[in-house]
Design an enzyme around this catalytic site. Sequence first.
Site, mmCIF file in Angstrom:
data_model
loop_
_atom_site.group_PDB
_atom_site.id
_atom_site.type_symbol
_atom_site.label_atom_id
_atom_site.label_comp_id
_atom_site.label_asym_id
_atom_site.label_seq_id
_atom_site.Cartn_x
_atom_site.Cartn_y
_atom_site.Cartn_z
ATOM 1 C CB SER A 73 -50.218 -19.442 -53.924
ATOM 2 O OG SER A 73 -50.596 -19.090 -52.948
ATOM 3 C CG ASN A 152 -56.270 -24.519 -44.965
ATOM 4 O OD1 ASN A 152 -56.191 -25.498 -45.702
ATOM 5 N ND2 ASN A 152 -56.974 -23.426 -45.238
ATOM 6 C CD GLN A 180 -51.819 -24.084 -42.020
ATOM 7 O OE1 GLN A 180 -51.324 -24.296 -40.890
ATOM 8 N NE2 GLN A 180 -52.443 -23.235 -42.373
ATOM 9 C CB SER A 200 -46.195 -21.227 -47.494
ATOM 10 O OG SER A 200 -45.808 -20.018 -47.279
ATOM 11 C CG HIS A 202 -46.864 -16.820 -44.355
ATOM 12 N ND1 HIS A 202 -48.311 -16.609 -44.126
ATOM 13 C CD2 HIS A 202 -46.533 -17.171 -45.699
ATOM 14 C CE1 HIS A 202 -49.045 -16.873 -45.362
ATOM 15 N NE2 HIS A 202 -47.722 -17.031 -46.517
ATOM 16 C CB THR A 238 -31.706 -11.507 -59.272
ATOM 17 O OG1 THR A 238 -31.749 -11.403 -60.823
ATOM 18 C CG2 THR A 238 -30.853 -11.234 -58.162
ATOM 19 C CB CYS A 326 -71.075 -11.594 -45.536
ATOM 20 S SG CYS A 326 -72.480 -11.249 -46.228
HETATM 21 C C1 LIG Z 1 -51.583 -20.967 -46.625
HETATM 22 C C2 LIG Z 1 -51.399 -21.751 -47.342
HETATM 23 C C3 LIG Z 1 -51.076 -21.692 -48.344
HETATM 24 C C4 LIG Z 1 -50.697 -20.725 -49.597
HETATM 25 O O1 LIG Z 1 -49.391 -20.088 -49.069
HETATM 26 P P1 LIG Z 1 -48.611 -19.099 -49.471
HETATM 27 O O2 LIG Z 1 -47.596 -18.986 -48.752
HETATM 28 O O3 LIG Z 1 -49.844 -17.456 -48.367
HETATM 29 O O4 LIG Z 1 -48.935 -18.890 -50.972
HETATM 30 C C5 LIG Z 1 -51.369 -23.103 -48.860
HETATM 31 N N1 LIG Z 1 -51.911 -24.480 -48.902
HETATM 32 C C6 LIG Z 1 -52.204 -23.882 -47.091
HETATM 33 C C7 LIG Z 1 -52.712 -25.591 -46.608
HETATM 34 C C8 LIG Z 1 -52.106 -22.885 -46.995
HETATM 35 O O5 LIG Z 1 -52.293 -23.086 -45.451
#
Ligand SMILES: *Cc1c(COP(=O)(O)O)cnc(C)c1O
Length: 383
Positions: A73, A152, A180, A200, A202, A238, A326
């Site tokens: 993000s 995603n 992704q 990203s 994770h 940092t 929801c």
């Molecule tokens: C998860 C995701 C993000 C955001 O990444 P974060 O590291 O969670 O902020 C942006 N774009 C896509 C396509 C994602 O799947």
Amino acid sequence: MTDFIYLDNAATTFMDYDVLKAMEPYNLEKYSNPSSIYSFSRENKSAMKRTRDVAAKLLGAKPKDIYFTSGGSEAINWAIKGVVYGNEAKGRHIVSTKIEHHATLHTLEFLEKQGFEVTYLDVDENGQIDLEELKKSIRPDTVLVSIMAANNEIGTILPLKKIGSICREKGTFFHTDAVQAIGAVEIDVEEMNIDFLSASAHKFHGPKGVGFLYLRSGIVIENLIHGGNQERGRRSGTENVAGIVGLGKALEIVMTDKEEKNRRLSMLRDQLTQGLLKIEGCRLNGPRGENRLPNNVNVSFSGVDGEALLMNLDLSGILASSGSACTSGAIDESHVLEAIGVEKEYIRGSLRFTLSKYNMEDEIEKTLRTVEEIVKRQRKIGR
Ligand SMILES: *Cc1c(COP(=O)(O)O)cnc(C)c1O
């Protein structure tokens, strides 16, 4: 490892043990500030350099064009706002698509409130843009085209090379949200004319809260964080040394046996998809085969509430995701499923499964049996 079946890897992934081990010393004894000049800091500096080198190698980029961020993000926000604020003399028009992640869409909405103009390209039932339409949408005052590498929700892989060459030809910058796509899609920033790319850790078995922006040298972009001049003055603060080391290790692991892992994932994906499609009233959302991420399955069931399905799956120890949520009484439906023309009833009955290298065939079989049971039960009670 866990006693549930985790099929929500587009949301986040299990951290590789080797990543955790690689990070450990940097959370403990190697705690120095990498900006300090004593020798204690030298290893922190070189550890960060290793990650920059790996990221650059993966993308065919120069290491000095990789900037660490707190994740996808942040990289996306920075790329988009940084470029448009840094190039206002050229114009205030941006081109994107209707299926971007909220990190992109909400940034663009923010910019629209500031007087920027955004063209959101339509997509077809597979989530693909029309390249002719892209060409026509780029104007002399278009500063940036921001199009994701892979979606995603429905797994669509977009044609980066063609998009990049259109942007180059028309003289506008190209940013891609590749969060992704890392590990699943071949990316070369030179060959594909990509000017900015967000990633990203994770999402590929690395730690949360760390990622990077590739930023082609020579392009004017506003700096993100002002301060102590880290990341060459562009993103001060940092550094998250342990996180950056984890990112590097995760990237190294991604690069080993990539083809083999993706082949195996596609097989599991197809097994799950075909099994689900045998259930009455089940449809696939998004593309078939080639242009789909090897780990993405998105289906809809008629006459079934996706959220109820999800909760029942959770009770059976299967974790997935749905295309409608929801939130406080109002139904928030997937903008992606809407953009590819899925009817409301089918959006409500949608379910997304995203696999990882840790998933096994017996988990897919158990998931298929469980989904079938729950769908039948729910139809009987009329939800
Ligand atoms: C998860 C995701 C993000 C955001 O990444 P974060 O590291 O969670 O902020 C942006 N774009 C896509 C396509 C994602 O799947």
